[in-house]
Design a protein around this motif. Structure first.
Motif, short mmCIF file in Angstrom:
data_model
loop_
_atom_site.label_atom_id
_atom_site.label_comp_id
_atom_site.label_asym_id
_atom_site.label_seq_id
_atom_site.Cartn_x
_atom_site.Cartn_y
_atom_site.Cartn_z
N LEU A 143 24.85 45.30 -56.05
CA LEU A 143 23.87 46.35 -55.84
C LEU A 143 22.60 46.05 -56.65
N LEU A 162 26.57 51.15 -64.55
CA LEU A 162 27.91 50.67 -64.19
C LEU A 162 28.06 50.38 -62.70
N ALA A 163 26.95 50.22 -62.02
CA ALA A 163 27.03 49.79 -60.63
C ALA A 163 27.44 48.33 -60.63
N CYS A 164 28.05 47.89 -59.53
CA CYS A 164 28.46 46.51 -59.45
C CYS A 164 27.24 45.60 -59.26
N PRO A 172 22.16 52.16 -61.37
CA PRO A 172 23.02 52.74 -62.41
C PRO A 172 23.66 51.64 -63.25
#
Lengths: 334, 371
Positions: free
Chosen positions: B52, B47-49, B45
């Motif tokens: 990840l 806006l995943a950090c 995704p």
């Protein structure tokens, strides 16, 4: 003279206002809420808060600033956890600290921790501590807590029946949402503070009503069914909202009457980043229900939102017409 | 079953020690690289950090070399790291990479499941071999971190610039050719001896900067644009309180065995952030205060974009900066981070500290000059 306690009209106001209002009022306090979200509040919040925080937290900062000078106390509960074995998000656990160290000139802050992660006995303990600011009578505080819980539960039941109370939406909108006249059912998934704050979400609920849509929000779904679905996950979901999203999506997919799903996402929301992706994957794998994500941030433009909404509704209508047409052809053929 | 695992700085050495001693088949993914990050950014995704995203890239690159099972650690929130295992599972399945995901979670009263998963990755090893492997792997983690700490100390003092990096990089590559914790201990010892032989200028009193923030981006050099090396070259001795060995001891070991945890940082942080809110937010605040009390010259906070606990810490750090008079620089990383921009800010920060320190030294000399 009654002590004035301020509550920000943001974040979990949209979930717990009836509970908190009746609790404080029963103890003789006067509850003051901040104005409805407007540009001044948004700008103040964005200016005060760190850039990287999500929009809802920035708005919260703005709402707190709006309360300064109007109240004796501001109630900023430290919501570490509101459900067993779950958290909300790290920002909720640190919210009072963010506010205290960012905004000058605050009145006294009531920031009692509410942590129900291991058991819900802590709720009464928290209530007694919060209540002690307004009364030294423990029995009175306990009664206020029990009455406000009753009141809150009635409130939740009413929302489940589709009747949204005044503090969530205005009466006009609420009655239109309860009407359920059309045949287009669209679920709007998102945090309560995104779904019901009309300034933040650019009035999406009214716009959907204008397009003759029946709106279904997570709050209207049967929690038991939602939780049952969520419990089938490989790993237990440890976020309160995460459980609701995935459980609701799985439940909605089983109902055959959902024509579209909209995910209202906050830019910068850590939970949304994961949950939106998981929800999208589920919906795409297990169904062909139209799905769209609308991202909210402080730069969101009305025009952009309107265009995407219209396109999405049009797509649903085309799909429904197609399937109606297909039914007619099948009937003619037989 | 051919295992693989995510990269995070030197953790691959600990993982290697453990899996070698257990006799498990595994593949070490290629070291973190641009391609891995690109792949992760593509499939994770938006806006995943960052961790990840890079990890997905690690798994894909390992899959291409034959790995079929992913080994990760789990968690129970509030931060997202605890749910990485499920995100990995969903993302890999979605893009058609058939990999099993095993996450080692702290039991939460389900010790049976915990040991079942350990058993799954230990092949034919019996209980004693498993315990011995875990013990040795933990010791490897501790020794590797000690070695890395030595490089922080030597690098700013080295006369020939780059000597430390040459030896340390060689160690990081050569360790891959070894098998088992015993061989790894030998190489660590040899490397330590070689590092201690580097010519250093003993008259230099380096600036000291503490590194705080989110665990992955503070430990992994690719993610933090090799900040330890950059600072070392600028004459700075760095220090990290968040390390792999520290994590293993404080969270994993002390999570099971009830020995008193080291809570000095929590005591220090209490007036600013009194509760654990997830990730290492409290450590960030507490360690900054402890660094100030130990007379460090500055602190750098590093975290991946959207890291929720660190955002809370970031909003509170200015108050700490003010109260303890210690300069703090916050660096946020994501897949778009430009090395040049980072370097400029780090250089400016070090510059400011040097000037502040220089003026103190001049004042001291003036004070003594009439004696």
């Amino acid at each position: 003279m009654a002590k004035k306690v301020g509550i920000a009209r943001a974040l979990f106001f949209y979930q717990y206002y009836p509970l908190w209002k009746s609790f404080f009022e029963e103890l003789g306090a006067e509850v003051v809420i901040s104005s409805t979200t407007n540009k001044k509040i948004l700008d103040a919040g964005v200016k005060a808060c760190v850039d990287e925080a999500c929009l809802p937290v920035k708005l919260y900062h703005g709402h707190i600033i709006d309360l300064i000078g109007k109240v004796d106390y501001i109630f900023i509960p430290r919501l570490t956890s509101i459900s067993k074995k779950e958290y909300i998000c790290p920002k909720f656990g640190g919210l009072p600290d963010m506010i205290k160290h960012t905004i000058p000139g605050l009145p006294k802050i009531i920031s009692t921790e509410i942590n129900l992660r291991k058991s819900d006995h802590n709720a009464l303990k928290a209530a007694l501590e919060i209540g002690s600011y307004f009364s030294s009578n423990k029995a009175l505080i306990k009664k206020a807590y029990e009455n406000s819980l009753k009141n809150y539960r009635l409130n939740r039941a009413s929302i489940k029946a589709g009747k949204l109370p005044d503090y969530l939406t205005d009466r006009n909108l609420s009655s239109k949402i309860a009407q359920k006249s059309s045949n287009m059912n669209v679920a709007v998934i998102g945090h309560v503070y995104n779904v019901y704050d009309c300034y933040t979400n650019m009035d999406i609920l009214s716009k959907l009503i204008k397009h003759d849509v029946n709106i279904i929000t997570i709050d209207m779904l049967d929690s038991k069914l939602v939780n049952e679905k969520a419990s089938t996950l490989h790993k237990k979901m440890f976020w309160f909202f995460g459980r609701k999203v995935i459980g609701s999506v799985m439940h909605l997919l089983e109902r055959k009457d959902i024509d579209g799903i909209i995910y209202l996402m906050s830019f910068g929301c850590g939970i949304d980043a994961f949950m939106c992706d998981l929800a999208e994957k589920k919906i795409r794998h297990d169904s062909n229900i139209p799905f769209t994500v609308l991202t909210l941030d402080e730069h969101s433009g009305q025009a952009g939102m309107d265009t995407r909404l219209e396109a999405f509704i049009d797509m649903i209508k085309m799909k429904l017409n197609k399937s109606e047409a297909a039914k007619v052809i099948t009937n003619v053929a037989t | 079953m051919i295992l693989t695992f995510p990269h995070m700085g030197n953790t691959y050495i600990t993982a290697k020690a453990l899996l070698d001693d257990l006799g498990t088949n595994y593949i070490v993914p290629p070291f973190n690289n641009k391609k891995a990050l690109e792949l992760g950014t593509k499939y994770a995704p938006e806006l995943a950090c960052l961790p990840l995203k890079i990890n997905i890239g690690n798994f894909i690159q390992a899959y291409e070399q034959g790995a079929d099972t992913v080994l990760v650690t789990g968690g129970c929130g509030p931060c997202r790291a605890g749910y990485y295992c499920e995100m990995h599972r969903e993302i890999l399945a979605d893009i058609g990479y058939k990999m099993d995901v095993i996450s080692l979670e702290l039991p939460d009263n389900d010790f049976k499941e915990f040991f079942r998963r350990i058993g799954k990755i230990s092949g034919k090893s019996n209980f004693f071999r498993i315990i011995k492997a875990i013990k040795n792997a933990s010791k490897v983690a501790i020794e590797v971190d000690k070695l890395e700490k030595l490089t922080y100390h030597i690098r700013p003092l080295e006369i020939r610039k780059g000597s430390t990096d040459k030896i340390y990089k060689a160690f990081q590559h050569n360790v891959l050719k070894l098998k088992g914790s015993n061989q790894i201990f030998e190489l660590i010892d040899k490397t330590r001896e070689t590092l201690l032989k580097i010519e250093i200028d003993r008259d230099i009193k380096p600036i000291k900067i503490g590194i705080v923030g989110e665990i992955y981006t503070t430990i992994d050099p690719f993610s933090n644009v090799f900040i330890d090396t950059k600072l070392g070259k600028l004459g700075v001795e760095v220090d990290h309180t968040i390390t792999v060995s520290n994590y293993i001891i404080e969270h994993l070991v002390k999570g099971i065995i009830p020995i008193g945890k080291d809570l000095e940082y929590a005591k220090a942080a209490k007036p600013y952030l009194g509760t654990m809110i997830g990730g290492h937010a409290q450590e960030t605040i507490g360690d900054t205060i402890l660094y100030a009390q130990k007379h460090y010259d500055g602190v750098i906070q590093i975290y991946p974009l959207t890291c929720m606990p660190e955002i809370v810490a970031e909003s509170i750090l200015p108050a700490v900066e003010n109260d303890y008079r210690i300069p703090v620089l916050t660096l946020i990383v994501d897949e778009m981070t430009g090395e040049a921009g980072f370097l400029t800010r780090i250089e400016a920060f070090v510059d400011l500290i040097q000037r502040k320190k220089g003026s103190k030294v001049i004042e001291e000399r003036r004070a003594l000059s009439w004696n």
